[in-house]
Each structure stands twice: as structure tokens, then as C-alpha cells.
Design an enzyme around this catalytic site. Structure first.
Site, PDB file in Angstrom:
ATOM      1  N   SER A 102      -4.271   2.868   4.575  1.00 51.00           N
ATOM      2  CA  SER A 102      -4.517   2.226   3.294  1.00 51.00           C
ATOM      3  C   SER A 102      -4.533   0.705   3.454  1.00 51.00           C
ATOM      4  O   SER A 102      -5.362   0.003   2.866  1.00 51.00           O
ATOM      5  CB  SER A 102      -3.437   2.660   2.297  1.00 51.00           C
ATOM      6  OG  SER A 102      -3.685   2.107   1.034  1.00 51.00           O
ATOM      7  N   THR A 117      -0.960   8.210 -15.507  1.00 50.18           N
ATOM      8  CA  THR A 117      -0.789   7.628 -14.172  1.00 50.18           C
ATOM      9  C   THR A 117      -1.385   8.511 -13.074  1.00 50.18           C
ATOM     10  O   THR A 117      -1.052   8.363 -11.899  1.00 50.18           O
ATOM     11  CB  THR A 117       0.696   7.339 -13.854  1.00 50.18           C
ATOM     12  OG1 THR A 117       1.435   8.562 -13.989  1.00 50.18           O
ATOM     13  CG2 THR A 117       1.274   6.292 -14.782  1.00 50.18           C
ATOM     14  N   THR A 149       7.762  -7.050  -5.449  1.00 52.62           N
ATOM     15  CA  THR A 149       7.812  -7.808  -4.205  1.00 52.62           C
ATOM     16  C   THR A 149       7.428  -6.933  -3.022  1.00 52.62           C
ATOM     17  O   THR A 149       7.638  -5.724  -3.051  1.00 52.62           O
ATOM     18  CB  THR A 149       9.222  -8.392  -3.952  1.00 52.62           C
ATOM     19  OG1 THR A 149       9.156  -9.258  -2.826  1.00 52.62           O
ATOM     20  CG2 THR A 149      10.263  -7.324  -3.671  1.00 52.62           C
ATOM     21  N   HIS A 150       6.843  -7.584  -2.007  1.00 53.95           N
ATOM     22  CA  HIS A 150       6.621  -6.897  -0.732  1.00 53.95           C
ATOM     23  C   HIS A 150       7.567  -7.450   0.334  1.00 53.95           C
ATOM     24  O   HIS A 150       7.428  -7.132   1.512  1.00 53.95           O
ATOM     25  CB  HIS A 150       5.178  -7.098  -0.260  1.00 53.95           C
ATOM     26  CG  HIS A 150       4.154  -6.386  -1.082  1.00 53.95           C
ATOM     27  ND1 HIS A 150       4.342  -5.109  -1.563  1.00 53.95           N
ATOM     28  CD2 HIS A 150       2.916  -6.759  -1.492  1.00 53.95           C
ATOM     29  CE1 HIS A 150       3.264  -4.744  -2.250  1.00 53.95           C
ATOM     30  NE2 HIS A 150       2.390  -5.719  -2.224  1.00 53.95           N
ATOM     31  N   LYS A 208       0.789  -1.237   0.000  1.00 53.82           N
ATOM     32  CA  LYS A 208       0.000   0.000   0.000  1.00 53.82           C
ATOM     33  C   LYS A 208       0.822   1.288   0.000  1.00 53.82           C
ATOM     34  O   LYS A 208       0.320   2.356   0.314  1.00 53.82           O
ATOM     35  CB  LYS A 208      -0.998   0.046   1.183  1.00 53.82           C
ATOM     36  CG  LYS A 208      -1.808  -1.192   1.408  1.00 53.82           C
ATOM     37  CD  LYS A 208      -2.307  -1.836   0.156  1.00 53.82           C
ATOM     38  CE  LYS A 208      -3.401  -1.074  -0.548  1.00 53.82           C
ATOM     39  NZ  LYS A 208      -3.747  -1.753  -1.844  1.00 53.82           N
TER      40      LYS A 208
END
Ligand code: A3P
Length: 304
Positions: free
Chosen positions: A133, A236, A102-103, A42
Site C-alpha cells: 500500500s 465506513t 500521527t504517523h 497506510k
């Protein structure tokens, strides 16, 4: 679809679909040309992926639509619940250079990324907005554990009990590596810029998206025209990404993401935490924040 409990991998709570397949994630070896986009969930992952994708396609949104994955770049980690395919399966069938998301916290990123000197973009967001969030995301994402009430969720965040672990460790881990390389490349300005981790802030992207798009462009050694940059900034914008099926995660339908509870493209603002934290919660959070971030000077903004 179930809200399975998290399973720790080297002390970091991860979704069981990842923890149960940890060996294949850990042994993944990237190509030196691959790019890693790393974030705590997030923090602005999808936004950054979209910018990178458009930069690589010279602002051509139609070309981006021909991407091999329905949701931008594949996840390094395994995601099992259908209809989300496994990121690793996608990656096996793609040619480098690949954009991989990736997180994972720094210490759990497969070492091949560092050995192969892959470029890495890290995106961070101030802790309180990130938490807010994440809370809304956990309400609508049925593969994550139940968020529970707001008050308790703040506590889980502070104690690193959410999926992907501690926000504090996450932002500090990548920052420490960046600082280490800053010293290493002290006398090589070019290396410092190009071979270090590009550490971005969501708040900077909101403040001046054009400046940040240009920053990413330079990091990737690309050169696109001013006109293309303007187009990328427009494509964006939060409004456009909310309507774009490639970015609004409408391809992950219920029962996995229930966007009637909270849309993936929710608000896209800085400072929404003020609508969630009571003054007492904010004070308690700030006191703990100071302890957890002691001695580290990452320039987060809009936190107080
Ligand atoms: P909010 O829940 O505060 O609205 P991630 O992609 O890492 O999961 O992050 C999602 C968060 O980034 C959500 O935050 C989402 O609205 C926000 N976001 C996504 N695209 C954005 C954009 N173009 N501009 C601003 N915020 C954006």
C-alpha cells in the site's frame, strides 16, 4: 511541489517539512481529553479516523461534514505544501476534545500525550500489505521521495529507509508500551481496558468491522445504539469511503496527490501482497522478518 529527500530526526527519516519544524511538533502539548490515532502510514488511518468521527457524532454523517478540516482529523505533524494546511495550525484553532492523527513512532510522540494520559488508538497492518500500500502511495504522492523500482522498495522498507522510519520499530514501539501498561494495570481490569493503548489490526477490521467498531466505542466510553453501529459499519465500508469526498482525499488534488497514478482508496484488501511479491522476494522478506521481530509476539495475520 518537489520530492524532497528525507531528513533524520533522532535517527528516524522524516519529510523535511516536518524535520525542519521539529521543535514545534515536539513541544506540542495536548489536552487530556484529546485522542491520538497513531499508525505507520497506510495501515488503516483514514478508516479508523472515520469510524471515530462517526462514533463521536452518533453516526450522523452530515454532522461529520461540518468538521473544521477538509480531511478528517488534523495531522500533528507539519505539512507545508499547499493546499495542505499545517495540522498544528488547525489544532491551535480547535477546542478539545480533538482527534489528532500521527504517523510518528512511539519515541517521537510529544511526551505531553503520555503525561496527560491521553487515549491512544494504534492501528497496525501486516507488513507485506502495508508495504504494498505504501509503495502505491509513494508513486502518487509527489511530496514523498521517489519510490523507485519495486524490488528496491522492499529493501528500503526492510531497512527502515522510508518516510517515518522502520515499520518494525513502529509496531514494536507501541506494542511494548501496551504490554508495559498491561502489567501495570494487572489488577485494575477497567484501567487496563480504558487507559491502555487500543492496539487494532487492519485484518481484524476487515474480518469483522462491527466487532472492531464496538471495540472502539467501548474504548472511547461511548454508547451508541445497534442501529447506529450498523450505519457506521455501512458508511465506513471501502466502497462508501472511496466515494466520499471527506475520506477519498479528492481535496488534495494534483500536483500533490495524483490519483490517476493510484487512487488513495486503492484496493482495501487483505493479502494483496501476493499479487506483488515473487516467491523469492517473499522468502527473503520472511527470513528478515523473523530476525527483526524476534522475541516479540504481535499477532499479525495473513503474512505467509
Ligand atoms: P490499500 O492501498 O491496500 O488499498 P491510510 O489511511 O493509513 O493511509 O491507509 C490507506 C489504506 O487503507 C489503503 O489500502 C486503503 O484502501 C485502505 N482503506 C481505507 N479505508 C478502508 C476501508 N473502509 N476498508 C478497507 N480498507 C480501507
Amino acid at each position: 511541489i518537489s520530492r524532497f529527500p528525507l531528513i533524520p530526526v533522532r535517527g528516524v527519516p522524516l519529510m523535511c517539512s516536518i524535520a525542519n519544524n521539529w521543535d514545534s511538533v515536539w513541544s506540542f502539548c495536548p489536552d487530556p481529553a484529546d485522542l491520538l490515532i497513531a499508525t505507520y502510514p497506510k495501515a488503516g488511518t483514514t478508516w479508523t479516523q472515520e469510524i471515530v468521527d462517526l462514533l463521536l457524532h452518533n453516526g450522523d454523517a452530515e454532522a461529520c461534514k461540518r468538521a473544521p478540516t477538509p480531511v478528517r482529523s488534523p495531522f500533528l505533524e507539519i505539512f507545508s505544501p499547499p493546499p495542505i494546511p499545517s495540522g498544528l495550525d488547525y489544532l491551535k484553532n480547535m477546542d478539545p476534545p480533538r482527534i489528532i492523527k500521527t504517523h510518528l513512532p512511539f519515541q517521537l510522540v510529544p511526551t505531553g500525550f503520555w503525561e496527560n494520559k491521553c487515549k491512544v488508538i494504534y492501528v497496525s497492518r501486516n507488513a507485506k500489505d502495508n508495504l504494498v500500500s505504501y509503495f502505491h502511495f509513494d508513486c502518487m504522492n509527489m511530496t514523498q521521495p521517489e519510490p523507485g523500482p519495486w524490488e528496491g522498495y522492499i529493501s528500503k522498507f526492510m531497512h527502515g529507509e522510508l518516510s517515518w522510519g522502520s515499520w518494525y520499530d513502529h509496531v514494536k514501539g507501541y506494542w511494548a508500551e501496551r504490554e508495559k501498561r498491561n502489567i501495570l494495570y494487572l489488577f485494575y481490569e477497567d484501567m487496563k481496558e480504558k487507559r491502555n493503548i487500543l492496539y487494532l489490526f487492519y485484518e481484524d477490521m476487515k474480518e469483522n468491522p462491527r466487532r472492531e467498531v464496538e471495540r472502539i466505542m467501548r474504548y472511547l466510553d461511548l454508547s451508541v445504539s445497534d442501529e447506529v453501529i450498523s450505519r457506521i459499519v455501512e458508511l465506513t465500508s471501502f466502497k462508501n469511503m472511496k466515494e466520499n469526498p471527506m475520506t477519498n482525499y479528492s481535496c488534495v488534488p494534483p500536483p500533490v496527490f495524483d490519483q490517476s497514478i493510484s487512487p488513495f482508496m486503492r484496493k482495501g484488501e487483505v493479502g494483496d501482497w501476493r499479487n506483488h511479491f515473487t516467491p523469492e522476494q517473499s522468502k527473503m522478506f520472511d527470513e528478515d522478518y523473523e530476525k527483526q521481530m524476534k522475541g516479540v509476539n504481535i499477532p499479525f495475520r495473513d503474512l505467509i
